[in-house]
Motif scaffolding. Structure first.
Motif, PDB file in Angstrom:
ATOM      1  N   VAL A   1       0.836  -1.201   0.000  1.00 27.60           N
ATOM      2  CA  VAL A   1       0.000   0.000   0.000  1.00 27.60           C
ATOM      3  C   VAL A   1       0.869   1.248   0.000  1.00 27.60           C
ATOM      4  O   VAL A   1       0.579   2.231  -0.694  1.00 27.60           O
ATOM      5  CB  VAL A   1      -0.961  -0.001   1.204  1.00 27.60           C
ATOM      6  CG1 VAL A   1      -1.786   1.291   1.237  1.00 27.60           C
ATOM      7  CG2 VAL A   1      -1.900  -1.196   1.140  1.00 27.60           C
ATOM      8  N   SER A   2       1.963   1.224   0.761  1.00 26.37           N
ATOM      9  CA  SER A   2       2.862   2.376   0.806  1.00 26.37           C
ATOM     10  C   SER A   2       3.528   2.615  -0.547  1.00 26.37           C
ATOM     11  O   SER A   2       3.641   3.757  -1.010  1.00 26.37           O
ATOM     12  CB  SER A   2       3.931   2.171   1.889  1.00 26.37           C
ATOM     13  OG  SER A   2       3.339   2.041   3.164  1.00 26.37           O
ATOM     14  N   LEU A   3       3.970   1.530  -1.178  1.00 28.18           N
ATOM     15  CA  LEU A   3       4.581   1.673  -2.496  1.00 28.18           C
ATOM     16  C   LEU A   3       3.570   2.166  -3.526  1.00 28.18           C
ATOM     17  O   LEU A   3       3.920   2.928  -4.438  1.00 28.18           O
ATOM     18  CB  LEU A   3       5.188   0.339  -2.947  1.00 28.18           C
ATOM     19  CG  LEU A   3       6.412  -0.136  -2.161  1.00 28.18           C
ATOM     20  CD1 LEU A   3       6.880  -1.493  -2.661  1.00 28.18           C
ATOM     21  CD2 LEU A   3       7.545   0.881  -2.254  1.00 28.18           C
TER      22      LEU A   3
ATOM     23  N   PHE B   1       3.437   6.353   6.122  1.00 31.44           N
ATOM     24  CA  PHE B   1       4.734   5.881   5.629  1.00 31.44           C
ATOM     25  C   PHE B   1       5.005   6.405   4.226  1.00 31.44           C
ATOM     26  O   PHE B   1       6.111   6.858   3.905  1.00 31.44           O
ATOM     27  CB  PHE B   1       4.761   4.356   5.657  1.00 31.44           C
ATOM     28  CG  PHE B   1       6.106   3.758   5.347  1.00 31.44           C
ATOM     29  CD1 PHE B   1       7.241   4.165   6.027  1.00 31.44           C
ATOM     30  CD2 PHE B   1       6.230   2.794   4.370  1.00 31.44           C
ATOM     31  CE1 PHE B   1       8.478   3.627   5.740  1.00 31.44           C
ATOM     32  CE2 PHE B   1       7.462   2.245   4.069  1.00 31.44           C
ATOM     33  CZ  PHE B   1       8.594   2.657   4.767  1.00 31.44           C
ATOM     34  N   ALA B   2       3.986   6.372   3.367  1.00 28.21           N
ATOM     35  CA  ALA B   2       4.151   6.848   1.989  1.00 28.21           C
ATOM     36  C   ALA B   2       4.433   8.347   1.956  1.00 28.21           C
ATOM     37  O   ALA B   2       5.257   8.823   1.162  1.00 28.21           O
ATOM     38  CB  ALA B   2       2.900   6.514   1.177  1.00 28.21           C
ATOM     39  N   ALA B   3       3.746   9.118   2.817  1.00 20.59           N
ATOM     40  CA  ALA B   3       3.958  10.562   2.849  1.00 20.59           C
ATOM     41  C   ALA B   3       5.385  10.905   3.266  1.00 20.59           C
ATOM     42  O   ALA B   3       6.003  11.828   2.724  1.00 20.59           O
ATOM     43  CB  ALA B   3       2.954  11.217   3.789  1.00 20.59           C
TER      44      ALA B   3
ATOM     45  N   LEU C   1       8.000   9.054   2.816  1.00 21.12           N
ATOM     46  CA  LEU C   1       8.923   8.686   1.743  1.00 21.12           C
ATOM     47  C   LEU C   1       8.817   9.628   0.546  1.00 21.12           C
ATOM     48  O   LEU C   1       9.780   9.787  -0.212  1.00 21.12           O
ATOM     49  CB  LEU C   1       8.644   7.249   1.276  1.00 21.12           C
ATOM     50  CG  LEU C   1       9.040   6.117   2.224  1.00 21.12           C
ATOM     51  CD1 LEU C   1       8.632   4.780   1.622  1.00 21.12           C
ATOM     52  CD2 LEU C   1      10.536   6.133   2.489  1.00 21.12           C
ATOM     53  N   ALA C   2       7.648  10.239   0.379  1.00 18.91           N
ATOM     54  CA  ALA C   2       7.421  11.077  -0.804  1.00 18.91           C
ATOM     55  C   ALA C   2       8.409  12.242  -0.862  1.00 18.91           C
ATOM     56  O   ALA C   2       8.901  12.595  -1.944  1.00 18.91           O
ATOM     57  CB  ALA C   2       5.992  11.601  -0.805  1.00 18.91           C
ATOM     58  N   PHE C   3       8.709  12.857   0.287  1.00 14.76           N
ATOM     59  CA  PHE C   3       9.626  13.988   0.296  1.00 14.76           C
ATOM     60  C   PHE C   3      11.049  13.537  -0.034  1.00 14.76           C
ATOM     61  O   PHE C   3      11.812  14.275  -0.660  1.00 14.76           O
ATOM     62  CB  PHE C   3       9.582  14.694   1.647  1.00 14.76           C
ATOM     63  CG  PHE C   3       8.302  15.445   1.888  1.00 14.76           C
ATOM     64  CD1 PHE C   3       8.060  16.666   1.278  1.00 14.76           C
ATOM     65  CD2 PHE C   3       7.319  14.925   2.707  1.00 14.76           C
ATOM     66  CE1 PHE C   3       6.886  17.359   1.487  1.00 14.76           C
ATOM     67  CE2 PHE C   3       6.128  15.608   2.931  1.00 14.76           C
ATOM     68  CZ  PHE C   3       5.918  16.831   2.310  1.00 14.76           C
ATOM     69  N   SER C   4      11.404  12.319   0.369  1.00 16.89           N
ATOM     70  CA  SER C   4      12.719  11.790   0.011  1.00 16.89           C
ATOM     71  C   SER C   4      12.814  11.557  -1.492  1.00 16.89           C
ATOM     72  O   SER C   4      13.827  11.869  -2.128  1.00 16.89           O
ATOM     73  CB  SER C   4      12.981  10.481   0.766  1.00 16.89           C
ATOM     74  OG  SER C   4      12.960  10.688   2.162  1.00 16.89           O
TER      75      SER C   4
ATOM     76  N   VAL D   1      -3.619  11.815  -1.752  1.00 16.93           N
ATOM     77  CA  VAL D   1      -3.079  10.458  -1.789  1.00 16.93           C
ATOM     78  C   VAL D   1      -3.411   9.713  -0.502  1.00 16.93           C
ATOM     79  O   VAL D   1      -3.753   8.514  -0.536  1.00 16.93           O
ATOM     80  CB  VAL D   1      -1.556  10.497  -2.028  1.00 16.93           C
ATOM     81  CG1 VAL D   1      -0.952   9.108  -1.865  1.00 16.93           C
ATOM     82  CG2 VAL D   1      -1.252  11.045  -3.406  1.00 16.93           C
ATOM     83  N   SER D   2      -3.338  10.383   0.634  1.00 13.44           N
ATOM     84  CA  SER D   2      -3.655   9.721   1.910  1.00 13.44           C
ATOM     85  C   SER D   2      -5.097   9.246   1.931  1.00 13.44           C
ATOM     86  O   SER D   2      -5.385   8.111   2.342  1.00 13.44           O
ATOM     87  CB  SER D   2      -3.392  10.684   3.072  1.00 13.44           C
ATOM     88  OG  SER D   2      -2.024  11.044   3.135  1.00 13.44           O
TER      89      SER D   2
END
Length: 380
Positions: free
Chosen positions: A22-24, A322-324, A326-329, A351-352
């Motif tokens: 889900v995060s990916l 978790f996805a949020a 990673l998004a900034f990275s 997206v959330s």
């Protein structure tokens, strides 16, 4: 603490795969939205640099491409001075000169796109984010400002000559701006008239009229009053941000390339949703024996359904967080590689919510299987 949260806490390994998928999927959403957002802003990046309070454009019959092809023929800039709040009005011709850098044959695949700007002190077409000193440098006929990127690609420095349509122009400065991927060269109106007479025939109607106001606090009333007067002439009075947005919509509407990009992005997201729902379904339905135990203890189907939906809810929340993060990275990596991607707070919210919705849909898909479990299955 609810049974669903206890289950996630004690059997977290069972849900790692679901949360990871889900995060990916969320990262994929961010990539799609980020690249589309960056592309969207680049479509009208130069128009966002117009230093005007209001812009008058021609719009009629709801035609979607009016900003691209229509010129204003019913009024002139001087007509706007009848309104007491209009301090300055000027015509905007949106002239662009394209060339594939013929002087630098050894460099291939580089396009030079020159925009014409007004270098007068009251100019509303000179990009407002650039150094005002550059306006004075560009005032001399036969000069040009080039983007840092195009200067590096062509090996140019200040004082060198750039040949545009076989006309040599002296480079007096470089710039780095949000629009440099679409407009990489700036020349003045004086240069246009003196060196490009074919392009410089600006006696025809303009594509827009720019206006600056005495009192910007009265902008809404000014728009209303001008609209009531100009509406009968097939014209529209808008703020600069509205003008830029409509121009982007026009380009998307008339470009097969961008429409294809939006279609592909939607298809990729649909595939990601299906994969995510299936992975999450497998994670939840692996609790079949636990559901049988609960049924043997007298827990109703409605309560089991509530547990499943709560499990899906928390998986969606954890995955979204978790996805949020990673998004900034990922955005930083794209920025380092000089690739277009923008992660906005609006995108994070969208997206959330989307990931939470995907998780809940997966939970609903699990209900028929989980609720069909009978206590007798524990004897198998």
């Amino acid at each position: 603490m609810s049974l669903a949260t206890l289950t996630i806490g004690y059997e977290w390994r069972r849900y790692v795969a679901a949360i990871l998928v889900v995060s990916l999927t969320g990262i994929l959403f961010y990539l799609q939205l980020g690249m589309l957002t960056a592309t969207w802003h680049s479509l009208s990046a130069f128009e966002r640099e117009l230093d005007a309070d209001l812009i008058i454009t021609a719009r009629s019959n709801g035609a979607r491409d009016r900003l691209l092809v229509t010129r204003i023929e019913t009024i002139s800039p001087e007509n706007l001075y009848v309104h007491p709040n209009v301090r300055l009005a000027d015509a905007h011709f949106k002239t662009l000169i394209f060339d594939r850098s013929p002087l630098f044959r050894q460099v291939t695949g580089i396009n030079v796109t020159a925009a014409i700007v007004d270098t007068s002190p009251s100019s509303m077409t000179f990009p407002k984010t650039l150094d005002p000193n550059a306006k004075a440098l560009l005032g001399a006929a036969g000069t040009a400002l080039v983007s840092v990127e195009i200067a590096e690609q062509l090996g140019l420095e200040i004082g060198d000559w750039l040949k545009l349509r076989s006309v040599p122009l002296r480079i007096v400065g470089t710039f780095s701006a949000p629009f440099d991927d679409r407009v990489n060269t700036l020349i003045s109106r004086q240069t246009l008239r003196s060196y490009f007479p074919t392009f410089g025939r600006q006696s025809g109607p303009p594509s827009a009229i720019l206006a600056r106001l005495h009192d910007t606090s009265q902008i809404e009333s000014t728009i209303s009053e001008l609209s009531s007067w100009l509406g009968n002439r097939g014209l529209e009075v808008v703020r600069p941000e509205t003008y830029a947005r409509d121009l982007s919509l026009d380009i998307v509407h008339t470009s097969n390339q961008f429409r294809t990009a939006f279609f592909v992005a939607g298809f990729v997201m649909l595939v990601a949703v299906i994969i995510t729902a299936q992975t999450l379904r497998l994670a939840i339905t692996s609790l079949r024996s636990q559901f049988g135990t609960l049924r043997a203890l007298g827990v109703s189907r409605m309560q089991i359904a509530k547990i499943i939906m709560e499990l899906a809810f928390w998986i969606g929340i954890i995955s979204a967080a978790f996805a949020a993060s990673l998004a900034f990275s990922v955005q930083a990596i794209f920025s380092y590689l000089d690739l277009g991607m923008q992660v906005t707070w609006a995108a994070i919210q969208l997206v959330s919510v989307g990931l939470l919705f995907v998780a809940l849909i997966a939970g609903l898909l699990c209900l028929p299987f989980a609720l069909s479990v009978k206590p007798s299955e524990l004897l198998r």
